[in-house]
Scaffold this active site. Structure first.
Site, mmCIF file in Angstrom:
data_model
loop_
_atom_site.group_PDB
_atom_site.id
_atom_site.type_symbol
_atom_site.label_atom_id
_atom_site.label_comp_id
_atom_site.label_asym_id
_atom_site.label_seq_id
_atom_site.Cartn_x
_atom_site.Cartn_y
_atom_site.Cartn_z
ATOM 1 N N ASP A 174 0.834 -1.200 0.000
ATOM 2 C CA ASP A 174 0.000 0.000 0.000
ATOM 3 C C ASP A 174 0.873 1.256 0.000
ATOM 4 O O ASP A 174 0.639 2.204 -0.751
ATOM 5 C CB ASP A 174 -0.908 -0.024 1.225
ATOM 6 C CG ASP A 174 -2.009 1.033 1.178
ATOM 7 O OD1 ASP A 174 -2.464 1.379 0.077
ATOM 8 O OD2 ASP A 174 -2.412 1.498 2.259
ATOM 9 N N HIS A 257 -4.981 3.194 -6.654
ATOM 10 C CA HIS A 257 -6.109 2.974 -5.753
ATOM 11 C C HIS A 257 -7.437 2.912 -6.510
ATOM 12 O O HIS A 257 -8.358 2.200 -6.080
ATOM 13 C CB HIS A 257 -6.145 4.054 -4.669
ATOM 14 C CG HIS A 257 -5.346 3.699 -3.457
ATOM 15 N ND1 HIS A 257 -3.974 3.839 -3.415
ATOM 16 C CD2 HIS A 257 -5.715 3.180 -2.253
ATOM 17 C CE1 HIS A 257 -3.532 3.444 -2.227
ATOM 18 N NE2 HIS A 257 -4.563 3.028 -1.506
ATOM 19 N N HIS A 260 -7.559 -0.581 -7.612
ATOM 20 C CA HIS A 260 -7.903 -1.402 -6.445
ATOM 21 C C HIS A 260 -9.408 -1.382 -6.194
ATOM 22 O O HIS A 260 -10.030 -2.420 -5.956
ATOM 23 C CB HIS A 260 -7.190 -0.897 -5.194
ATOM 24 C CG HIS A 260 -7.848 -1.353 -3.920
ATOM 25 N ND1 HIS A 260 -8.905 -0.674 -3.334
ATOM 26 C CD2 HIS A 260 -7.633 -2.444 -3.149
ATOM 27 C CE1 HIS A 260 -9.309 -1.331 -2.262
ATOM 28 N NE2 HIS A 260 -8.551 -2.396 -2.125
ATOM 29 N N HIS A 274 -5.981 -5.436 1.009
ATOM 30 C CA HIS A 274 -6.023 -4.130 0.353
ATOM 31 C C HIS A 274 -4.676 -3.801 -0.307
ATOM 32 O O HIS A 274 -4.612 -3.459 -1.490
ATOM 33 C CB HIS A 274 -6.386 -3.056 1.389
ATOM 34 C CG HIS A 274 -6.232 -1.645 0.915
ATOM 35 N ND1 HIS A 274 -7.241 -0.942 0.286
ATOM 36 C CD2 HIS A 274 -5.169 -0.793 0.966
ATOM 37 C CE1 HIS A 274 -6.809 0.270 -0.026
ATOM 38 N NE2 HIS A 274 -5.562 0.394 0.376
#
Length: 367
Positions: A174, A257, A260, A274
């Site tokens: 991340d 993101h 994602h 995540h």
């Protein structure tokens, strides 16, 4: 340029060290004396024993509530009712990213201070003025933008180092995207996570996050694999929780993101972390940018060295269904997501093609 507003936002306090759980009252006493703790199940008993004792010994009150697994509007509303029932005046979140987001959202709606205590270093959720809301089926719902960051973030390095190493690696993944997304957003003069323009400080912190990971992440992962903490672990935790959180919030997010978020709708990926999905989103962003080969290889080497999933198969995709991934690409380009912070127009077709290419490139580094 006269009307451009840039920002740097951060928690009021970020504290890292050991044995913070058993001295929790020292860090919350200035904010409230009737604590409502939203806590992950796996650490609930320990938190009740250690943190509960710390709070009660000071003559303050505390109620513990087990988090119900998903940060949904329903879960936030459930906790809000309990907060009012108990007359609590401070919210504490102890657990993973979704637990912490639920605590932040609950505190926001109830207009109360919030103290955040992450138990895994898997995302940069602890420090941000943002909560990611999901639907009951686990798919992405919306971002809840908060007016303030948490009042206190406590990073207990002993607890974080003892967590499953997969979570630690996911936090690295991340955080690895932080600089590249902030760089794209800065070039595009897009909006950061508090809907201002990205600041030079935000970009600088994002770059420091990346440099810190390059220097420490592999060493730290080796230590965490053996359930020990070292200076490299401490520096990596600071990067994955603080530098990544403040760097992303002040610098902005971009393609990684957004991709994602599109990937949350793929059933075969629901068990992926995540940060693992963000890592693949980053590879896809680098393909969209046609990043230099050396930069791409540096990222891939770090991903492999810390044991993160590299390909879609690694993430759990046994069968690639084109329609499913067209939908991912479409969702990633939604007008309310962060793909708009790329410094050039990106279409769903561009994203789909980049996903295919990123996966092929990743597979070539496994041969």
């Amino acid at each position: 340029m006269a009307n451009v507003v840039r920002s740097v936002t951060s928690p009021k306090k970020f504290i890292s060290g050991q044995n913070l759980l058993s001295s929790l009252n020292d860090y919350i006493k200035d904010y409230g004396d009737k604590a409502f703790v939203i806590c992950d199940e796996f650490i609930l008993e320990r938190a009740q024993k250690e943190a509960g004792a710390s709070i009660k010994a000071a003559g303050n009150q505390v109620v513990f509530e087990k988090f119900q697994y998903e940060c949904t509007k329903e879960e936030i509303d459930r906790n809000r009712e309990l907060v009012r029932k108990h007359g609590s005046n401070i919210i504490i979140g102890i657990g993973g990213g979704k637990t912490l987001d639920t605590a932040k959202a609950t505190a926001y709606y109830e207009k109360l201070p919030v103290v955040i205590f992450p138990t895994i270093a898997s995302t940069d959720a602890p420090c941000t003025a943002l909560a990611v809301i999901y639907k009951k089926d686990g798919s992405f719902d919306e971002y809840l933008f908060l007016p303030t960051n948490p009042d206190v973030v406590l990073a207990d390095t002993g607890i974080l180092a003892a967590a499953p190493a997969r979570f630690f690696a996911a936090g690295i993944g991340d955080a690895l995207a932080t600089y590249f997304e902030a760089r794209a957003c800065y070039q595009a003069n897009g909006d950061n996570l508090v809907l201002n323009k990205p600041s030079t400080t935000g970009l600088g912190l994002a770059r420091l996050c990346y440099d810190t990971l390059l220097e420490n992440a592999v060493k730290a992962k080796r230590a965490v694999d053996r359930k020990v903490y070292t200076r490299a672990v401490e520096d990596t935790i600071e990067a994955t929780i603080y530098l990544s959180g403040v760097g992303a919030e002040s610098g902005g997010l971009a393609a990684a993101h957004a991709i994602h978020n599109g990937m949350t709708a793929v059933p075969s990926l629901h068990k992926a972390q995540h940060g693992e999905k963000v890592t693949f989103g980053l590879l896809t962003q680098l393909v969209l940018e046609n990043a230099p080969k050396e930069e791409l290889e540096t990222v891939i080497k770090l991903v492999k060295d810390v044991g993160l999933p590299l390909t879609l198969r690694d993430l759990g995709v046994e069968e690639f269904v084109e329609a499913e991934w067209r939908q991912v690409a479409e969702a990633a380009c939604a007008s309310n997501d962060t793909m708009v912070n790329m410094p050039f127009p990106v279409s769903p077709a561009d994203v789909y093609n980049a996903i295919i290419a990123a996966n092929a490139i990743a597979e070539s580094y496994q041969e």
